[in-house]
Design a protein around this motif. Structure first.
Motif, short mmCIF file in Angstrom:
data_model
loop_
_atom_site.label_atom_id
_atom_site.label_comp_id
_atom_site.label_asym_id
_atom_site.label_seq_id
_atom_site.Cartn_x
_atom_site.Cartn_y
_atom_site.Cartn_z
N UNK A 1 90.41 0.76 46.15
CA UNK A 1 91.28 -0.42 46.09
C UNK A 1 90.76 -1.54 46.98
N UNK A 2 90.23 -1.18 48.14
CA UNK A 2 89.71 -2.20 49.06
C UNK A 2 88.52 -2.94 48.46
N UNK A 3 87.84 -2.31 47.51
CA UNK A 3 86.71 -2.94 46.85
C UNK A 3 87.09 -4.18 46.05
N UNK A 4 88.39 -4.36 45.79
CA UNK A 4 88.85 -5.54 45.04
C UNK A 4 89.18 -6.71 45.96
N UNK A 5 89.10 -6.52 47.28
CA UNK A 5 89.39 -7.60 48.21
C UNK A 5 88.46 -8.78 47.93
N UNK A 6 89.05 -9.98 47.90
CA UNK A 6 88.25 -11.17 47.64
C UNK A 6 88.06 -11.49 46.18
N UNK A 7 88.64 -10.67 45.30
CA UNK A 7 88.55 -10.91 43.86
C UNK A 7 89.91 -11.35 43.33
N UNK A 8 89.95 -11.80 42.09
CA UNK A 8 91.21 -12.19 41.46
C UNK A 8 92.19 -11.01 41.44
N UNK A 9 91.70 -9.81 41.09
CA UNK A 9 92.57 -8.64 41.07
C UNK A 9 93.08 -8.33 42.47
N UNK A 10 92.20 -8.47 43.46
CA UNK A 10 92.62 -8.23 44.84
C UNK A 10 93.68 -9.21 45.30
N UNK A 11 93.56 -10.47 44.87
CA UNK A 11 94.55 -11.49 45.21
C UNK A 11 95.91 -11.15 44.59
N UNK A 12 95.89 -10.78 43.31
CA UNK A 12 97.15 -10.40 42.65
C UNK A 12 97.76 -9.17 43.31
N UNK A 13 96.93 -8.19 43.64
CA UNK A 13 97.43 -6.96 44.26
C UNK A 13 98.08 -7.26 45.61
N UNK A 14 97.48 -8.17 46.38
CA UNK A 14 98.04 -8.52 47.68
C UNK A 14 99.40 -9.19 47.52
N UNK A 15 99.53 -10.04 46.53
CA UNK A 15 100.81 -10.71 46.29
C UNK A 15 101.87 -9.71 45.84
#
Length: 324
Positions: free
Chosen positions: A302-316
């Motif tokens: 999951x941390x591999x998505x940090x800084x990506x569009x998916x990571x942004x959505x997941x953080x929100x």
């Protein structure tokens, strides 16, 4: 988008469903007529007919009469049918933002998911479907997906190691199984019973109503409620059909969909509890493993998505957790 097969199916359907031509909406899905999705679509039909004063006719085609889930999405894109229900896990192959719902342990519980899909971020993800000729109408609850196996329970991620597990064709879902040490294999749902029975795969993962309705509990005697993914279903309408509605008709459709969503969530909770009880009563060993080792195993993925569009959505989405 692979439209060729859908185009072939479209040629067999009785014309276009745009409202300007016939005031007729067609809905199709792959589930049986007792499933909460079908019953909720029936509520959408009844409510839309009521709101429109019967000026709009609605016809529902269940049981994959018009094709597989992917084929139905393609038919909706073409405007050959008006609407369908599709798992967000499958939709990520059409609209990448949907991939956020495929991340493991994204939601705390069903209430967290409900808040998200009804929020600005949920609507933003839905609106992204317009790029692929789909109008996102709303969400249905699809519960949590858990592993069911033929040869033993899954108590820890290590119990998946070396096992072949059927999954939907979702990149994140495939990666989740691989992170646990298993081999993920996409197999059509209609072919899965035989694949389990013949040992082509060692297991699969899904929610209780789907396991029961497909009779997979007859061949898989171990059901482990690790609940690794809770991906909602999405109700989509053809963008061309939506655009053919006038403003008042669009308002009716939105109102009917909101009624349908609330009804489906109510039905789903009851159906899920009853299905799990029936599965357990049939002799299946149902266990509830500690989720902490599973969450830890996928943390790096999951941390591999940090800084990506998916990571942004997941953080929100995760910021909307009650524990955030």
């Amino acid at each position: 988008m692979q439209l060729l097969s859908a185009a072939g199916l479209a040629a067999m359907l009785p014309g276009c469903t745009q409202l300007g031509a016939s005031n007729r909406i067609t809905l199709a899905h792959t589930l049986d007529e007792q499933h909460p999705v079908h019953l909720a679509m029936g509520r959408f039909r009844d409510e839309l007919i009521r709101l429109s004063g019967a000026s709009i006719a609605v016809e529902i085609f269940p049981n994959a009469q018009l094709g597989t889930e992917r084929e139905l999405v393609e038919l909706v894109q073409l405007g050959a049918i008006s609407m369908t229900k599709v798992s967000s896990l499958s939709l990520e192959n059409f609209a990448p933002d949907m991939g956020v719902y495929s991340l493991p342990y994204l939601f705390d519980d069903s209430e967290h998911q409900r808040r998200v899909v009804q929020s600005d971020v949920g609507q933003e993800i839905l609106e992204g479907l317009s790029k692929v000729l789909l109008k996102g109408m709303g969400h249905y609850d699809a519960g949590a997906r858990s592993f069911y196996m033929t040869d033993g329970p899954v108590n820890t991620p290590a119990d998946i190691r070396g096992k072949t597990v059927r999954v939907l064709p979702s990149e994140a879902l495939v990666k989740t199984v691989e992170t646990f040490g298993g081999a993920a294999t996409p197999i059509a749902f209609g072919e899965l019973y035989a694949a389990l029975q013949q040992g082509v795969v060692d297991g699969a993962e899904n929610n209780p109503p789907s396991v029961l309705s497909a009779r997979h509990h007859e061949v898989c005697k171990y059901y482990s409620l690790d609940e690794h993914v809770s991906a909602p279903d999405v109700v989509v309408m053809s963008q061309s059909v939506w655009d053919s509605l006038n403003e008042e008709q669009q308002g009716w459709a939105k109102q009917a969909m909101a009624t349908s969503e609330a009804y489906q969530r109510q039905l789903w909770r009851k159906a899920s509890d009853e299905a799990l009880a029936e599965i357990e009563a049939s002799g299946v060993v149902v266990n509830r493993p500690d989720k902490a080792p599973f969450r830890e195993a996928v943390a790096g993925f999951k941390a591999g998505f940090d800084g990506t569009r998916i990571g942004e959505l997941a953080a929100r989405i995760e910021a909307m957790s009650e524990s955030a």
